[in-house]
Motif scaffolding. Structure first.
Motif, PDB file in Angstrom:
ATOM      1  N   CYS A  72       0.681  -1.239  -0.022  1.00 33.38           N
ATOM      2  CA  CYS A  72      -0.046  -0.069   0.011  1.00 33.38           C
ATOM      3  C   CYS A  72       0.824   1.406   0.220  1.00 33.38           C
ATOM      4  N   SER A  74       2.467   2.990  -2.527  1.00 32.82           N
ATOM      5  CA  SER A  74       2.044   4.128  -3.461  1.00 32.82           C
ATOM      6  C   SER A  74       0.596   4.534  -3.039  1.00 32.82           C
ATOM      7  N   GLN A  75      -0.243   4.197  -2.264  1.00 28.87           N
ATOM      8  CA  GLN A  75      -1.670   4.425  -2.033  1.00 28.87           C
ATOM      9  C   GLN A  75      -1.565   5.355  -0.934  1.00 28.87           C
ATOM     10  N   PHE A  76      -0.964   4.868   0.188  1.00 34.42           N
ATOM     11  CA  PHE A  76      -1.244   5.811   1.522  1.00 34.42           C
ATOM     12  C   PHE A  76       0.179   6.578   1.786  1.00 34.42           C
ATOM     13  N   ILE A 139      -1.737  10.021   6.324  1.00 30.90           N
ATOM     14  CA  ILE A 139      -2.054   9.678   4.848  1.00 30.90           C
ATOM     15  C   ILE A 139      -1.663  10.540   3.770  1.00 30.90           C
ATOM     16  N   GLU A 141      -1.993  10.938  -0.066  1.00 32.68           N
ATOM     17  CA  GLU A 141      -2.492  10.183  -1.366  1.00 32.68           C
ATOM     18  C   GLU A 141      -1.937  11.011  -2.444  1.00 32.68           C
ATOM     19  N   PRO A 142      -1.905  10.015  -3.785  1.00 29.61           N
ATOM     20  CA  PRO A 142      -1.434  10.963  -4.700  1.00 29.61           C
ATOM     21  C   PRO A 142      -2.607  11.858  -5.342  1.00 29.61           C
ATOM     22  N   THR A 144      -3.946  12.439  -8.080  1.00 29.90           N
ATOM     23  CA  THR A 144      -4.845  11.841  -9.068  1.00 29.90           C
ATOM     24  C   THR A 144      -6.107  11.134  -8.520  1.00 29.90           C
ATOM     25  N   VAL A 145      -5.978  10.937  -7.221  1.00 27.54           N
ATOM     26  CA  VAL A 145      -7.120  10.409  -6.590  1.00 27.54           C
ATOM     27  C   VAL A 145      -8.306  11.465  -6.608  1.00 27.54           C
ATOM     28  N   PRO A 148     -10.212  12.144  -2.446  1.00 26.68           N
ATOM     29  CA  PRO A 148      -9.048  11.884  -1.312  1.00 26.68           C
ATOM     30  C   PRO A 148      -9.538  11.682   0.000  1.00 26.68           C
ATOM     31  N   TYR A 149      -8.901  10.860   0.849  1.00 22.93           N
ATOM     32  CA  TYR A 149      -9.320  10.509   1.990  1.00 22.93           C
ATOM     33  C   TYR A 149      -9.196  11.879   3.195  1.00 22.93           C
TER      34      TYR A 149
END
Length: 549
Positions: A72, A74-76, A139, A141-142, A144-145, A148-149
């Motif tokens: 995870c 690259s995601q977080f 966190i 995030e990129p 491009t999301v 976002p969280y």
């Protein structure tokens, strides 16, 4: 070969690493924010395993945790990966050590302090929640999301309740395993299969939960809340009957049924409310079960103490009988020695004594011998020592009543009287003598009868003694004569003149009952006595309500 492998400490450490990693990977797919069942695995292992295996568990968790978190990255972001890769079991170790050392979490090998356990659960859940909140807030995030969280404050409550619920799912079951008495697995499985808790869980709890789960899938949101509440009702019933072990099994089953189908939503107030209700109910049932178990243990200990006291009283009575028997034998020997000594002295000096005076001495010696013999007979009859209890009831009491001018009948029925313990034999004879004296005190009877019956019921040997006094139809009922005769009978039979209440207490020492039936021409005393000469079963020592075992 196998024994040498099992004794190798490094192989045991490796086995703990592999076993913990496999268990962690098996249950992790079912663990989420609202039900962190992995938290229960961590704390349960810390409570079950000794300190020397704690480093192995850290390694066993670090390997799968690092691998899954790296996927995870690259995601977080790296900060989340680093914080989340710290083994939570490592953070809980100081708390569990403090609970064991300072709070006396385990006062003994098979005793757990409930307050200390709940304190450890709350503290561990709080520490893990704080670490998770820090990880979530880090966190990145990129760009491009699309969505976002964003961290929600309600998530803190959900995380804490989720870890608390996960701990309550597995830790009580782990404690039930830890506190169980050591036994071979075959014996343990047999006892578990035969227990009432297993039967009632399979017959009542599981079918009820299956029906409620089926209804929950087809019910509306409002109805689901009521159904979740209803799931705890059979658990509460089992807890009231079997204590905290039933609460452990029942709450674990209910949580599995509820959380498996519950959707995890970070900002859902209804989910947090359901979590709060479930954890509160589970905690209350666990504490209630601990108190009920303690009360049951106290009652069981009181029952065993009462049995032990009765056993001690029986042994005391039997020891008194043995001393009386020894004293009676010694008196008979002394009486024989006195008679022989008097006879030799009188024979030696008979030429020096007048004829009348010599006869007087002979009579006095014979009277002394008779008094010693009667005293020995009243303490412990010769017929009892030589031919057993039936002979004493048939001969000794018959001779005494015959001297008092009363007819006597004795009847022996049933089988197995000879297999009763000697203490029960002594109790039967003494009770028969006391009952005869009591009956003769009440009225002048023409006949006294005794019936003794033995038997065996459900592996328990028993004896029934019945003493009857039949009315005197001659019309003679002189109180002075009656009082005198009753005193003579008590002296000859070695009785103490006990009343009905005292005789009933005597019978109850042998798990029996005594009944008295009175009519115009008959007085009947019936006593049931059981041979309770069995080894007392071991039972858990009573513990305060703040502990479980």
């Amino acid at each position: 070969m196998l024994k040498s492998l099992a004794d190798n400490k490094w192989l045991r450490q490796l086995a703990v690493i592999v076993g913990y990693a496999v268990a962690y990977e098996l249950i992790r797919p079912y663990s989420d924010a609202i039900w962190a069942v992995t938290a229960g695995l961590r704390l349960g292992c810390l409570l079950l395993l000794p300190y020397r295996y704690w480093p192995a568990m850290v390694v066993g968790e670090l390997i799968p945790l690092t691998h899954d978190n790296y996927l995870c990255l690259s995601q977080f972001g790296p900060a989340w990966v680093v914080i989340n890769s710290v083994p939570p079991i490592l953070l809980a170790m100081p708390i569990v050590w403090w609970g064991r050392r300072e709070l006396s979490l385990f006062p003994s090998k098979r005793l757990v302090k409930v307050n200390a356990l709940l304190a450890c659960i709350v503290l561990v859940s709080a520490v893990w929640t704080i670490v998770n909140v820090i990880a979530l807030m880090s966190i990145v995030e990129p760009s491009t999301v699309a969505n976002p969280y964003h961290f929600h404050k309600l998530q803190t409550v959900q995380l804490f309740l989720g870890k608390y619920a996960g701990i309550l799912t597995l830790v009580p079951i782990a404690l039930a395993i830890k506190l169980h008495k050591p036994a071979p697995w075959r014996v343990y499985a047999t006892n578990w299969a035969k227990s009432r808790l297993t039967l009632e869980t399979a017959v009542l709890l599981l079918p009820t939960l299956a029906v409620l789960v089926w209804m929950n899938h087809r019910a509306s949101a409002d109805a689901q809340q009521v159904i979740r509440m209803a799931m705890f009702l059979p658990v509460a019933w089992l807890t009231m009957k079997h204590g905290w072990r039933a609460a452990a099994v029942g709450t674990a089953a209910v949580m599995v049924c509820i959380f498996i189908s519950m959707e995890s939503r970070p900002d859902a107030l209804d989910i947090a409310g359901a979590q709060a209700f479930i954890t509160f109910s589970a905690t209350c049932l666990f504490v209630l079960g601990a108190r009920i178990t303690a009360q049951n243990a106290t009652e069981e200990q009181e029952r065993l103490d009462a049995k032990a006291a009765v056993k001690l009283a029986q042994q005391g009575l039997y020891l008194c009988e043995i001393r009386m028997r020894q004293t009676a034998q010694a008196l008979e020997q002394v009486g024989g020695t006195l008679q022989l000594t008097h006879t030799r002295l009188l024979n030696r000096f008979k030429h020096m004594l007048p004829m009348g005076e010599g006869q007087t001495y002979y009579k006095q010696a014979a009277a002394t011998q008779s008094q010693v013999y009667r005293l020995a007979e009243s303490m412990h009859p010769t017929a009892w020592r030589e031919r057993g209890l039936p002979a004493a009831l048939r001969e000794t009491i018959a001779r005494t009543l015959d001297e008092a001018g009363l007819a006597y009948r004795f009847e022996l029925k049933g089988r197995g009287l000879s297999q009763l313990s000697l203490g029960v034999h002594a109790a039967i004879y003494r009770l028969a003598c006391e009952a005869v004296v009591y009956i003769c005190e009440q009225q002048a009877w023409s006949t006294v009868s005794i019936s003794l019956r033995g038997g065996l019921t459900h592996g328990q040997r028993w004896a029934v003694l019945r003493v009857e006094g039949l009315a005197n139809h001659d019309g003679i009922n002189d109180p002075v004569y009656k009082k005198y005769e009753s005193q003579q009978l008590a002296s000859k039979l070695g009785a103490n003149g006990l009343g009905i209440s005292a005789m009933r207490d005597h019978v109850r020492l042998y798990d029996g009952e005594l009944h008295v039936r009175t009519s115009q021409d008959k007085l009947q005393i019936t006593a049931l006595m059981q041979d309770a000469n069995k080894k007392l079963r071991e039972s858990p020592v009573a513990t305060p309500a703040a502990y479980i075992r």
